[in-house]
Design a protein around this motif. Sequence first.
Motif, PDB file in Angstrom:
ATOM      1  N   ASP A 142       0.809  -1.220   0.000  1.00 32.72           N
ATOM      2  CA  ASP A 142       0.000   0.000   0.000  1.00 32.72           C
ATOM      3  C   ASP A 142       0.843   1.271   0.000  1.00 32.72           C
ATOM      4  O   ASP A 142       0.339   2.347  -0.345  1.00 32.72           O
ATOM      5  N   PHE A 143       2.121   1.167   0.363  1.00 24.79           N
ATOM      6  CA  PHE A 143       2.988   2.346   0.321  1.00 24.79           C
ATOM      7  C   PHE A 143       3.096   2.895  -1.096  1.00 24.79           C
ATOM      8  O   PHE A 143       3.415   4.070  -1.295  1.00 24.79           O
ATOM      9  N   LEU A 144       2.822   2.060  -2.104  1.00 25.49           N
ATOM     10  CA  LEU A 144       2.944   2.498  -3.491  1.00 25.49           C
ATOM     11  C   LEU A 144       1.891   3.537  -3.861  1.00 25.49           C
ATOM     12  O   LEU A 144       2.045   4.258  -4.848  1.00 25.49           O
ATOM     13  N   TRP A 145       0.826   3.616  -3.096  1.00 24.77           N
ATOM     14  CA  TRP A 145      -0.153   4.679  -3.345  1.00 24.77           C
ATOM     15  C   TRP A 145      -0.389   5.562  -2.124  1.00 24.77           C
ATOM     16  O   TRP A 145      -0.800   6.708  -2.256  1.00 24.77           O
ATOM     17  N   ALA A 146      -0.074   5.047  -0.938  1.00 25.17           N
ATOM     18  CA  ALA A 146      -0.267   5.841   0.278  1.00 25.17           C
ATOM     19  C   ALA A 146       0.889   6.791   0.539  1.00 25.17           C
ATOM     20  O   ALA A 146       0.735   7.766   1.275  1.00 25.17           O
ATOM     21  N   MET A 147       2.074   6.509  -0.023  1.00 23.31           N
ATOM     22  CA  MET A 147       3.256   7.331   0.222  1.00 23.31           C
ATOM     23  C   MET A 147       3.811   7.964  -1.040  1.00 23.31           C
ATOM     24  O   MET A 147       4.912   8.506  -1.029  1.00 23.31           O
ATOM     25  N   MET A 148       3.081   7.865  -2.128  1.00 16.92           N
ATOM     26  CA  MET A 148       3.557   8.500  -3.359  1.00 16.92           C
ATOM     27  C   MET A 148       2.380   8.766  -4.284  1.00 16.92           C
ATOM     28  O   MET A 148       1.333   8.126  -4.183  1.00 16.92           O
ATOM     29  N   ASP A 149       2.546   9.727  -5.134  1.00 20.37           N
ATOM     30  CA  ASP A 149       1.510  10.124  -6.085  1.00 20.37           C
ATOM     31  C   ASP A 149       1.977   9.761  -7.488  1.00 20.37           C
ATOM     32  O   ASP A 149       2.561  10.575  -8.192  1.00 20.37           O
ATOM     33  N   ARG A 461      12.514  11.131  15.593  1.00 20.18           N
ATOM     34  CA  ARG A 461      11.084  10.798  15.670  1.00 20.18           C
ATOM     35  C   ARG A 461      10.262  12.083  15.742  1.00 20.18           C
ATOM     36  O   ARG A 461      10.683  13.058  16.358  1.00 20.18           O
ATOM     37  N   GLY A 462       9.088  12.060  15.103  1.00 23.29           N
ATOM     38  CA  GLY A 462       8.233  13.242  15.158  1.00 23.29           C
ATOM     39  C   GLY A 462       6.964  13.054  14.363  1.00 23.29           C
ATOM     40  O   GLY A 462       6.780  12.052  13.657  1.00 23.29           O
ATOM     41  N   PRO A 463       6.054  14.023  14.434  1.00 22.77           N
ATOM     42  CA  PRO A 463       4.728  13.876  13.827  1.00 22.77           C
ATOM     43  C   PRO A 463       4.729  14.047  12.314  1.00 22.77           C
ATOM     44  O   PRO A 463       5.503  14.821  11.748  1.00 22.77           O
ATOM     45  N   PHE A 464       3.831  13.294  11.680  1.00 29.30           N
ATOM     46  CA  PHE A 464       3.529  13.541  10.277  1.00 29.30           C
ATOM     47  C   PHE A 464       2.793  14.875  10.179  1.00 29.30           C
ATOM     48  O   PHE A 464       2.156  15.334  11.122  1.00 29.30           O
ATOM     49  N   GLU A 465       2.876  15.487   9.011  1.00 33.41           N
ATOM     50  CA  GLU A 465       2.105  16.704   8.771  1.00 33.41           C
ATOM     51  C   GLU A 465       0.609  16.415   8.943  1.00 33.41           C
ATOM     52  O   GLU A 465      -0.132  17.236   9.504  1.00 33.41           O
ATOM     53  N   LYS A 466       0.178  15.271   8.440  1.00 37.64           N
ATOM     54  CA  LYS A 466      -1.195  14.814   8.679  1.00 37.64           C
ATOM     55  C   LYS A 466      -1.192  14.145  10.048  1.00 37.64           C
ATOM     56  O   LYS A 466      -0.807  12.983  10.177  1.00 37.64           O
ATOM     57  N   ASN A 475      15.692   6.137  11.097  1.00 38.61           N
ATOM     58  CA  ASN A 475      16.944   5.666  11.663  1.00 38.61           C
ATOM     59  C   ASN A 475      18.029   5.733  10.591  1.00 38.61           C
ATOM     60  O   ASN A 475      17.894   5.138   9.514  1.00 38.61           O
ATOM     61  N   PHE A 476      19.096   6.441  10.876  1.00 45.35           N
ATOM     62  CA  PHE A 476      20.163   6.652   9.895  1.00 45.35           C
ATOM     63  C   PHE A 476      21.301   5.654  10.104  1.00 45.35           C
ATOM     64  O   PHE A 476      21.656   5.320  11.238  1.00 45.35           O
ATOM     65  N   THR A 481      33.234   5.576   6.781  1.00 42.61           N
ATOM     66  CA  THR A 481      33.899   6.874   6.907  1.00 42.61           C
ATOM     67  C   THR A 481      33.149   7.816   7.851  1.00 42.61           C
ATOM     68  O   THR A 481      33.562   8.956   8.050  1.00 42.61           O
ATOM     69  N   GLY A 482      32.046   7.340   8.396  1.00 42.45           N
ATOM     70  CA  GLY A 482      31.275   8.166   9.325  1.00 42.45           C
ATOM     71  C   GLY A 482      30.259   9.066   8.668  1.00 42.45           C
ATOM     72  O   GLY A 482      29.639   9.897   9.332  1.00 42.45           O
ATOM     73  N   LYS A 483      30.042   8.870   7.377  1.00 40.55           N
ATOM     74  CA  LYS A 483      29.032   9.669   6.669  1.00 40.55           C
ATOM     75  C   LYS A 483      27.717   8.897   6.559  1.00 40.55           C
ATOM     76  O   LYS A 483      27.699   7.663   6.563  1.00 40.55           O
ATOM     77  N   VAL A 484      26.612   9.651   6.440  1.00 42.10           N
ATOM     78  CA  VAL A 484      25.299   9.012   6.313  1.00 42.10           C
ATOM     79  C   VAL A 484      25.223   8.265   4.990  1.00 42.10           C
ATOM     80  O   VAL A 484      25.509   8.829   3.919  1.00 42.10           O
ATOM     81  N   ARG A 485      24.860   6.998   5.090  1.00 42.28           N
ATOM     82  CA  ARG A 485      24.734   6.164   3.897  1.00 42.28           C
ATOM     83  C   ARG A 485      23.266   5.905   3.545  1.00 42.28           C
ATOM     84  O   ARG A 485      22.869   5.997   2.398  1.00 42.28           O
ATOM     85  N   LYS A 486      22.465   5.577   4.586  1.00 38.39           N
ATOM     86  CA  LYS A 486      21.065   5.224   4.349  1.00 38.39           C
ATOM     87  C   LYS A 486      20.193   5.762   5.471  1.00 38.39           C
ATOM     88  O   LYS A 486      20.673   6.092   6.558  1.00 38.39           O
ATOM     89  N   VAL A 487      18.892   5.838   5.184  1.00 33.91           N
ATOM     90  CA  VAL A 487      17.910   6.144   6.211  1.00 33.91           C
ATOM     91  C   VAL A 487      16.744   5.152   6.054  1.00 33.91           C
ATOM     92  O   VAL A 487      16.289   4.875   4.943  1.00 33.91           O
ATOM     93  N   ASN A 488      16.322   4.603   7.185  1.00 32.32           N
ATOM     94  CA  ASN A 488      15.130   3.759   7.209  1.00 32.32           C
ATOM     95  C   ASN A 488      13.994   4.606   7.771  1.00 32.32           C
ATOM     96  O   ASN A 488      13.996   4.964   8.948  1.00 32.32           O
ATOM     97  N   PHE A 489      13.055   4.954   6.923  1.00 34.63           N
ATOM     98  CA  PHE A 489      11.921   5.788   7.319  1.00 34.63           C
ATOM     99  C   PHE A 489      10.662   4.938   7.307  1.00 34.63           C
ATOM    100  O   PHE A 489      10.220   4.479   6.252  1.00 34.63           O
ATOM    101  N   GLU A 490      10.133   4.667   8.488  1.00 37.55           N
ATOM    102  CA  GLU A 490       8.899   3.877   8.615  1.00 37.55           C
ATOM    103  C   GLU A 490       8.985   2.550   7.862  1.00 37.55           C
ATOM    104  O   GLU A 490       8.048   2.123   7.184  1.00 37.55           O
ATOM    105  N   GLY A 491      10.136   1.892   7.982  1.00 40.65           N
ATOM    106  CA  GLY A 491      10.307   0.579   7.366  1.00 40.65           C
ATOM    107  C   GLY A 491      10.755   0.607   5.916  1.00 40.65           C
ATOM    108  O   GLY A 491      11.020  -0.452   5.332  1.00 40.65           O
ATOM    109  N   MET A 492      10.868   1.789   5.333  1.00 40.14           N
ATOM    110  CA  MET A 492      11.307   1.933   3.948  1.00 40.14           C
ATOM    111  C   MET A 492      12.727   2.468   3.936  1.00 40.14           C
ATOM    112  O   MET A 492      13.013   3.497   4.555  1.00 40.14           O
ATOM    113  N   GLU A 493      13.607   1.786   3.243  1.00 41.15           N
ATOM    114  CA  GLU A 493      15.018   2.169   3.264  1.00 41.15           C
ATOM    115  C   GLU A 493      15.412   2.922   2.017  1.00 41.15           C
ATOM    116  O   GLU A 493      15.152   2.468   0.893  1.00 41.15           O
ATOM    117  N   PHE A 494      16.035   4.077   2.217  1.00 42.08           N
ATOM    118  CA  PHE A 494      16.485   4.935   1.119  1.00 42.08           C
ATOM    119  C   PHE A 494      17.997   5.136   1.225  1.00 42.08           C
ATOM    120  O   PHE A 494      18.542   5.224   2.314  1.00 42.08           O
TER     121      PHE A 494
END
Length: 498
Positions: A142-149, A461-466, A475-476, A481-494
């Motif tokens: 459901d993230f394919l339509w609930a989290m993107m247009d 952690r914090g509130p959604f706009e909605k 979670n980053f 090298t100590g630089k940010v590589r990925k972020v896991n946002f609500e179970g989705m990894e970018f």
Amino acid sequence: MKNSIYIVFILALLSFKLPGQSQEQKIKDFDAYIEKARLDWRAPGMAVAVVKDGKVIFKKGYGVRELGKEDKVDTETLFACASTTKAMTATCIGMLVDEGKIKWDDLVITYLPEYQLYDPAVTRELRIRDLLTHNSGVGNTDFLWAMMDVPAKEILNRMRLVKPSYSLRASFIYQNVFYVAAGQVIEKVSGKPWEVFIQERIFTPLGMTRTAPKRKYIKDNNQVKPHDEVEKVIKAIGYTKDDEVGPAGSVWSSIDDMGKWMACMLDSSKYTGGRLLKAATWAEMFKPAVIVPANEFYPTMKIIKPNWTTYGFGWFQHDYKGKKINYHTGSLSGLTAIHAQLPDQKLGIYVFGNFDHAEVRHALVYKAFDVFALGGTTDWSKEFLPLYAEIKAKNEKDRKDFESKRVLNTSPSLSLSEYAGKYSDPLYGDLEITVSENNLLVNINNFEKASLQHWHYNTFRGPFEKDWYGKAVANFTLDATGKVRKVNFEGMEFTKAK
């Protein structure tokens, strides 16, 4: 002689039937029961219809369209059918079967060669009927339509990136996107978009003049607002954008029109002037196709305790007092529906609501079946209220347990600006993070937003706009090298762009 007279007297008593409750009284009592249950569950507005033996014996609106306003719900007020739309889409597929244009066991790739799944073997073997029974092996997407247009075709295109949860036809996981694929099959075979086909082939023939395939087609204001409870206050919220998953759940209708749809479905798809489906095709829709495991069914089953639970083509099924029930719920943020049938008794009930997951809908189903067919005095609303209060309490406990595990007095590994930037994933899309004062502002697919504060270590952690979505967690992950590589946002990894 005295014995003979006594026997005749006893026989006369046995043959005498005490007058039962009249239909009028049953309806009056059921009406009062609905209103009390609505108030107990705090639903701002509802609409209910009951069909028996081909006739609408009861229909009524309750409460208001929107809290704080005086507009009442009536039988023409529009609500979201949500996932009760699925039975309509399955009926559309059945029409194409009747016309000889497709078969239930045709391969999906015959009609949608572009529809590729992660496992090539599943792509090759997926049948038309598999689109309707949630047994593909692909988990919830459901993230394919609930989290993107994105348009429906892009939603389907990304399904090739979703790893399966189990083997094809091995079990059941509810899957909205496969009904989107069914809608694409309808368009490919008929030459008409799903919303045109369903309008021409179901709504118009049945005289469902207050029904629209999508909310954007509604032309008047007699429609409800969705509601949810936020910080212990029930309030009106925004509508879910569901246009691109139309065949899975975008129809809006009134309780007047749902009475027409129920009567048709209870009478083997007959209506004045003809029938929607051949009798055999209609029967195929209601055949149990997949066993539904207990963890995929509704909490109400803990009290109903059915012996079996299955799914057909757009219909959940289980036994109740020795009878088969066909039903389906519909849920969007702040909006609910349920359509339930007791086919042996030619009895059906449809319930609309405008409060998020107000499960009074389930209580009214079993109460209607008892009152108008099977007998019984159980107060199902009273039975179900503690069950859902317990679920709510558990969710609250889980939240507090999570918050109790926060490690205090920690600092992020990096400055906030180093977490900012653009992130992406082929499946989940794009995520951008900017900094505002001491917050990380997250924008996912330019569609949903959240404002996050430092929680502990590299977790924010914090509130959604909605705000009815609750709070998000990010979670980053840092590289060597100590630089940010990925972020896991609500179970989705970018992955962060270099």
